[in-house]
Motif scaffolding. Structure first.
Motif, PDB file in Angstrom:
ATOM      1  N   ILE A 571       0.844  -1.202   0.000  1.00  0.00           N
ATOM      2  CA  ILE A 571       0.000   0.000   0.000  1.00  0.00           C
ATOM      3  C   ILE A 571       0.882   1.255   0.000  1.00  0.00           C
ATOM      4  CG2 ILE A 571      -1.578   1.359   1.430  1.00  0.00           C
ATOM      5  CD1 ILE A 571      -3.005  -0.813  -0.014  1.00  0.00           C
ATOM      6  N   GLU A 572       1.940   1.249   0.809  1.00  0.00           N
ATOM      7  CA  GLU A 572       2.857   2.386   0.835  1.00  0.00           C
ATOM      8  C   GLU A 572       3.548   2.560  -0.507  1.00  0.00           C
ATOM      9  OE1 GLU A 572       4.014   2.106   5.610  1.00  0.00           O
ATOM     10  OE2 GLU A 572       5.492   1.624   4.059  1.00  0.00           O
ATOM     11  N   GLN A 573       3.898   1.446  -1.121  1.00  0.00           N
ATOM     12  CA  GLN A 573       4.544   1.504  -2.440  1.00  0.00           C
ATOM     13  C   GLN A 573       3.632   2.189  -3.464  1.00  0.00           C
ATOM     14  OE1 GLN A 573       6.021  -2.272  -3.905  1.00  0.00           O
ATOM     15  NE2 GLN A 573       5.687  -1.651  -6.015  1.00  0.00           N
ATOM     16  N   LEU A 574       2.325   1.963  -3.355  1.00  0.00           N
ATOM     17  CA  LEU A 574       1.363   2.556  -4.272  1.00  0.00           C
ATOM     18  C   LEU A 574       0.873   3.928  -3.797  1.00  0.00           C
ATOM     19  CD1 LEU A 574      -0.736  -0.640  -5.099  1.00  0.00           C
ATOM     20  CD2 LEU A 574       0.924   0.504  -6.568  1.00  0.00           C
ATOM     21  N   GLU A 575       1.517   4.482  -2.747  1.00  0.00           N
ATOM     22  CA  GLU A 575       1.152   5.789  -2.204  1.00  0.00           C
ATOM     23  C   GLU A 575      -0.318   5.828  -1.800  1.00  0.00           C
ATOM     24  OE1 GLU A 575       4.281   8.150  -5.121  1.00  0.00           O
ATOM     25  OE2 GLU A 575       2.242   8.891  -4.878  1.00  0.00           O
ATOM     26  N   GLY A 576      -0.778   4.745  -1.180  1.00  0.00           N
ATOM     27  CA  GLY A 576      -2.186   4.630  -0.832  1.00  0.00           C
ATOM     28  C   GLY A 576      -2.409   4.600   0.668  1.00  0.00           C
ATOM     29  N   THR A 577      -3.675   4.405   1.021  1.00  0.00           N
ATOM     30  CA  THR A 577      -4.088   4.300   2.424  1.00  0.00           C
ATOM     31  C   THR A 577      -4.943   3.060   2.587  1.00  0.00           C
ATOM     32  OG1 THR A 577      -6.080   5.630   2.018  1.00  0.00           O
ATOM     33  CG2 THR A 577      -4.070   6.801   2.712  1.00  0.00           C
ATOM     34  N   MET A 578      -4.991   2.527   3.822  1.00  0.00           N
ATOM     35  CA  MET A 578      -5.773   1.326   4.096  1.00  0.00           C
ATOM     36  C   MET A 578      -6.486   1.500   5.433  1.00  0.00           C
ATOM     37  SD  MET A 578      -4.502  -2.646   4.367  1.00  0.00           S
ATOM     38  CE  MET A 578      -3.465  -2.320   5.799  1.00  0.00           C
ATOM     39  N   GLU A 579      -7.747   1.025   5.479  1.00  0.00           N
ATOM     40  CA  GLU A 579      -8.536   1.146   6.702  1.00  0.00           C
ATOM     41  C   GLU A 579      -9.406  -0.098   6.849  1.00  0.00           C
ATOM     42  OE1 GLU A 579     -12.026   4.038   8.608  1.00  0.00           O
ATOM     43  OE2 GLU A 579     -11.193   4.432   6.611  1.00  0.00           O
ATOM     44  N   ARG A 580      -9.511  -0.632   8.077  1.00  0.00           N
ATOM     45  CA  ARG A 580     -10.421  -1.746   8.347  1.00  0.00           C
ATOM     46  C   ARG A 580     -11.665  -1.191   9.019  1.00  0.00           C
ATOM     47  NH1 ARG A 580      -7.725  -4.801  11.774  1.00  0.00           N
ATOM     48  NH2 ARG A 580      -9.079  -4.671  13.584  1.00  0.00           N
ATOM     49  N   ASN A 582     -15.197  -1.376  10.917  1.00  0.00           N
ATOM     50  CA  ASN A 582     -15.815  -2.279  11.886  1.00  0.00           C
ATOM     51  C   ASN A 582     -17.247  -2.614  11.470  1.00  0.00           C
ATOM     52  OD1 ASN A 582     -13.558  -2.361  13.595  1.00  0.00           O
ATOM     53  ND2 ASN A 582     -14.136  -0.401  14.536  1.00  0.00           N
ATOM     54  N   THR A 583     -17.411  -3.760  10.925  1.00  0.00           N
ATOM     55  CA  THR A 583     -18.731  -4.286  10.549  1.00  0.00           C
ATOM     56  C   THR A 583     -18.744  -5.770  10.899  1.00  0.00           C
ATOM     57  OG1 THR A 583     -17.986  -4.864   8.327  1.00  0.00           O
ATOM     58  CG2 THR A 583     -18.947  -2.671   8.631  1.00  0.00           C
ATOM     59  N   LYS A 584     -19.899  -6.388  10.675  1.00  0.00           N
ATOM     60  CA  LYS A 584     -19.942  -7.842  10.834  1.00  0.00           C
ATOM     61  C   LYS A 584     -19.070  -8.461   9.750  1.00  0.00           C
ATOM     62  CE  LYS A 584     -22.996 -11.842  11.077  1.00  0.00           C
ATOM     63  NZ  LYS A 584     -24.395 -12.327  10.983  1.00  0.00           N
ATOM     64  N   GLY A 585     -18.118  -9.275  10.145  1.00  0.00           N
ATOM     65  CA  GLY A 585     -17.151  -9.804   9.178  1.00  0.00           C
ATOM     66  C   GLY A 585     -15.947  -8.880   9.103  1.00  0.00           C
ATOM     67  N   THR A 586     -15.293  -8.874   7.955  1.00  0.00           N
ATOM     68  CA  THR A 586     -14.099  -8.043   7.753  1.00  0.00           C
ATOM     69  C   THR A 586     -14.312  -7.181   6.519  1.00  0.00           C
ATOM     70  OG1 THR A 586     -12.710  -9.742   8.719  1.00  0.00           O
ATOM     71  CG2 THR A 586     -11.619  -8.050   7.405  1.00  0.00           C
ATOM     72  N   HIS A 587     -14.035  -5.908   6.628  1.00  0.00           N
ATOM     73  CA  HIS A 587     -14.231  -4.949   5.534  1.00  0.00           C
ATOM     74  C   HIS A 587     -12.969  -4.084   5.421  1.00  0.00           C
ATOM     75  CE1 HIS A 587     -16.994  -1.731   3.510  1.00  0.00           C
ATOM     76  NE2 HIS A 587     -15.835  -1.875   2.900  1.00  0.00           N
ATOM     77  N   TRP A 588     -12.176  -4.367   4.383  1.00  0.00           N
ATOM     78  CA  TRP A 588     -10.974  -3.593   4.118  1.00  0.00           C
ATOM     79  C   TRP A 588     -11.294  -2.544   3.044  1.00  0.00           C
ATOM     80  CZ3 TRP A 588      -6.870  -4.184   7.176  1.00  0.00           C
ATOM     81  CH2 TRP A 588      -6.691  -5.407   7.853  1.00  0.00           C
ATOM     82  N   GLU A 589     -10.845  -1.342   3.256  1.00  0.00           N
ATOM     83  CA  GLU A 589     -11.030  -0.272   2.282  1.00  0.00           C
ATOM     84  C   GLU A 589      -9.690   0.416   2.037  1.00  0.00           C
ATOM     85  OE1 GLU A 589     -14.333   2.233   2.976  1.00  0.00           O
ATOM     86  OE2 GLU A 589     -13.706   3.777   1.572  1.00  0.00           O
ATOM     87  N   MET A 590      -9.323   0.507   0.750  1.00  0.00           N
ATOM     88  CA  MET A 590      -8.015   1.059   0.385  1.00  0.00           C
ATOM     89  C   MET A 590      -8.161   2.045  -0.765  1.00  0.00           C
ATOM     90  SD  MET A 590      -6.314  -2.655   0.473  1.00  0.00           S
ATOM     91  CE  MET A 590      -7.978  -3.270   0.363  1.00  0.00           C
ATOM     92  N   LYS A 591      -7.270   3.007  -0.797  1.00  0.00           N
ATOM     93  CA  LYS A 591      -7.161   3.935  -1.918  1.00  0.00           C
ATOM     94  C   LYS A 591      -5.704   3.958  -2.358  1.00  0.00           C
ATOM     95  CE  LYS A 591     -11.061   6.918  -0.671  1.00  0.00           C
ATOM     96  NZ  LYS A 591     -11.513   8.300  -0.391  1.00  0.00           N
ATOM     97  N   ILE A 592      -5.507   3.784  -3.663  1.00  0.00           N
ATOM     98  CA  ILE A 592      -4.138   3.727  -4.180  1.00  0.00           C
ATOM     99  C   ILE A 592      -4.017   4.634  -5.402  1.00  0.00           C
ATOM    100  CG2 ILE A 592      -3.757   1.382  -3.363  1.00  0.00           C
ATOM    101  CD1 ILE A 592      -4.265   0.404  -6.174  1.00  0.00           C
ATOM    102  N   LYS A 593      -2.769   4.958  -5.730  1.00  0.00           N
ATOM    103  CA  LYS A 593      -2.480   5.806  -6.887  1.00  0.00           C
ATOM    104  C   LYS A 593      -2.258   4.942  -8.122  1.00  0.00           C
ATOM    105  CE  LYS A 593      -2.329   9.870  -4.797  1.00  0.00           C
ATOM    106  NZ  LYS A 593      -3.262  10.976  -5.153  1.00  0.00           N
ATOM    107  N   LEU A 594      -2.814   5.380  -9.248  1.00  0.00           N
ATOM    108  CA  LEU A 594      -2.632   4.649 -10.510  1.00  0.00           C
ATOM    109  C   LEU A 594      -1.352   5.062 -11.223  1.00  0.00           C
ATOM    110  CD1 LEU A 594      -6.230   4.545 -12.011  1.00  0.00           C
ATOM    111  CD2 LEU A 594      -4.871   2.635 -11.180  1.00  0.00           C
ATOM    112  N   SER A 595      -0.772   6.178 -10.850  1.00  0.00           N
ATOM    113  CA  SER A 595       0.452   6.613 -11.521  1.00  0.00           C
ATOM    114  C   SER A 595       1.323   7.390 -10.547  1.00  0.00           C
ATOM    115  CB  SER A 595       0.097   7.488 -12.736  1.00  0.00           C
ATOM    116  OG  SER A 595      -0.633   8.625 -12.340  1.00  0.00           O
TER     117      SER A 595
END
Length: 595
Positions: A571-580, A582-595
């Protein structure tokens, strides 16, 4: 379908003085004896050389006789005999698995037949070109060429060659999955052969019809037809079709659960192909045997045949053959217009002479014309230099593109070999703590291999389709972990570069494996959803959601595991962010750079 795609072959028949697929040893010896008669005219000697090449059971020896016939035909300047020799060379090259060499010979024969307007010979060349497309798994153009040949043979009422082309057409339909059309064409061929009584037509039509029935799971009919075909082609000393039908029979026995008899047929087919030097069949049979022994946990034999497959697969793919194939097609189209260009050149020369005659009495006009001529010539020279430079640049760009494609192919092959070795090693470590680590490594290697396979398939482009790539990656993981439910996808239909594709694939690989391994214990209706949307031209929004048991307190304490460290690093390599979330189960949300 897997088995049918492995074994592609086509029937090639000599157009000329001989139409038999093979003759017995006595017939061949008698032909060689006649050849030793030095009093034979050269044209008869050439025809005899072509017959010997066609009937010879040793393909290398047959090629020697075929090339000798071509050399003599060139010496006496007989175009028909030259084209017949080229046809035979193409037939033998095809049997040896040298498809581009075969296509070279076919186009040379077709060029001669076009110039002489020999319809029946053109039809024969259409059959061979169609056969080449079958060998390349290009079934739609193959069907078109076979239909052209069928039309000509129907018009000239040549039932024998009409039966031949119907057999080829039925085979192309079978590979395309048009089983009903395949049955119709092959049945027509057998009906025609009731009066012809030709063993070649009978053997190939029965064999192909047997493979159609096998594809339709009509195993009793399949075994009957394949057994009859094997008896005929084996009697005709046709190692090429015989080994394919034997392997097809082995596939039927495997589907019926008779694994001993299936193994016997597979190994018999492999040995026959190796003895006859059939490169493509050696490659294909070794792939089948690799899978067969993996299913039965005989990993030593599986690895042995995997190495054979890789050896022959690499030998059949090279850049020079690709370039030559395209050049042949271009040469053929250009040569058809040579006569028109010659006429235009003569016309231009006449017009130039008339122009000179009209201005010969006018000195001033002649002087002006001379100045114009010199200026025009300088412009042409400049244009020619510019054209040559553009052509040189274009050629270099093509060479770089082909080298890049070949590099992706090689990297993909090497990664697949590493994956296969890790897979075999993991099976040896069943119950051992190291097995999970090796399997994780295997899936990471497969994710990398998939990128290079996509790049190789897409040609010279350095981008790959995101939607197809992620779906194929995830479905492969579901199959590897024997998941009993289907993933849910919502992925943007865009192309992304390799620098983003590789880390993105590894991120999704880690998250999906984590869910499949730990999330669904006790979950009745498991769900895994992957959402990838492009918010802007530079940003990609990624979500991985499951309805599993979620992260426990102990799981939260494991955030320093290798998988999570790898995801965080990527994620750091792609200059992005990651967040988990809190819901039932697991929900990962990420934003990354395309260039």
């Amino acid at each position: 379908m897997m088995f049918n795609k492995l074994f592609s072959f086509f029937t090639v028949f000599l157009i000329g003085s001989s139409i038999c697929f093979a003759q017995n040893a006595n017939r061949l010896d008698s032909l060689v004896t006649v050849l030793e008669n030095n009093k034979l005219p050269k044209n008869e000697k050439i025809q005899l050389l072509i017959k010997i090449a066609h009937n010879h059971t040793n393909t290398d020896e047959g090629m020697h006789y075929a090339k000798q016939s071509l050399q003599m035909a060139i010496e006496i300047n007989d175009l028909v005999l030259q084209s017949q020799a080229w046809e035979e060379i193409g037939t033998i090259e095809q049997r040896l698995g040298n498809k581009n060499n075969a296509l070279d010979a076919i186009f040379k024969a077709l060029h001669i037949y076009d110039s002489l307007n020999l319809k029946d010979k053109q039809a024969a060349s259409y059959m061979q070109i169609g056969g080449h497309h079958v060998g390349e798994k290009e079934y739609d153009p193959a069907i078109i060429y076979f239909q052209k040949a069928e039309k000509i043979y129907s018009e000239i009422e040549d039932d024998l060659y009409l039966a031949f082309v119907l057999t080829n057409l039925g085979e192309a339909y079978r590979f395309e999955g048009q089983l009903e059309n395949a049955t119709t064409s092959l049945t027509k061929a057998l009906e025609l052969n009731k009066s012809l009584k030709n063993d070649v037509v009978e053997g190939y039509a029965l064999g192909n019809l047997g493979m159609v029935y096998a594809a339709e799971s009509k195993f009793t009919k399949a075994k009957t037809f394949l057994t009859k075909a094997i008896a005929i082609t084996n009697r005709l000393q046709g190692a090429y079709p015989t080994c394919v039908y034997i392997a097809a029979l082995g596939s039927v026995y495997e589907k019926e659960g008779d694994f001993l008899l299936s193994e016997s047929k597979y190994t018999e087919a492999f040995a026959m192909a190796k003895s006859a030097g059939l490169k493509e069949q050696i490659r294909d049979f070794s792939a089948v045997l690799t899978g067969f022994y993996e299913k039965h946990s005989d990993y030593k034999k599986a690895l042995k045949f995997q190495k054979v497959y890789q050896q022959y697969q690499d030998s059949l793919v090279n850049r020079e053959n690709i370039q030559k194939n395209e050049q042949l097609k271009a040469d053929y189209e250009v040569s058809k217009r040579e006569s028109e260009i010659s006429i235009l050149n003569i016309t231009n020369a006449n017009q130039k002479r008339w122009g000179i005659a009209l201005i010969s009495g006018f000195v001033i006009l002649l002087f002006l014309a001379y100045l114009l001529y010199r200026g025009n010539r300088e412009i042409k020279k400049s244009n020619q230099v510019l054209s040559d430079q553009k052509e040189l640049i274009s050629k270099r760009e093509q060479e770089k593109a082909l080298l890049l494609q070949e590099l992706n192919h090689r990297v993909k092959n090497n990664l697949q070999m590493v994956s296969s070795l890790l897979n075999l090693q993991s099976r040896e470590l069943t119950g051992h703590p190291a097995r999970e680590a090796i399997l994780s490594g295997k899936y990471r290697v497969e994710a990398l291999s998939l990128v290079h396979r996509k790049l190789y398939q897409e040609g010279v482009d350095t981008k790959i389709p995101l939607k197809d790539y992620i779906q194929e990656l995830v479905l492969g993981l579901f199959e590897g972990y024997n998941a009993e439910f289907e993933p849910n996808f919502s992925i943007a239909d865009i192309n992304i570069g390799i620098d983003v594709a590789i880390p993105l694939a590894l991120i999704i690989n880690e998250m999906v494996i984590n869910s499949l391994k730990y999330a669904y214990d006790g979950i009745e209706n498991p769900l895994l959803k992957i959402v990838i949307m492009q918010e802007t031209k530079e940003d990609l929004h990624l979500q991985v959601i499951d309805n599993g048991i979620g992260f426990t307190k102990n799981d939260n304490e494991k955030n320093n595991s290798f998988g999570l460290k790898l995801i965080t690093s990527l994620i750091e390599q792609l200059e992005g962010t990651m967040e988990r979330i809190n819901t039932k189960g697991t929900h990962w949300e990420m934003k990354i750079k395309l260039s």
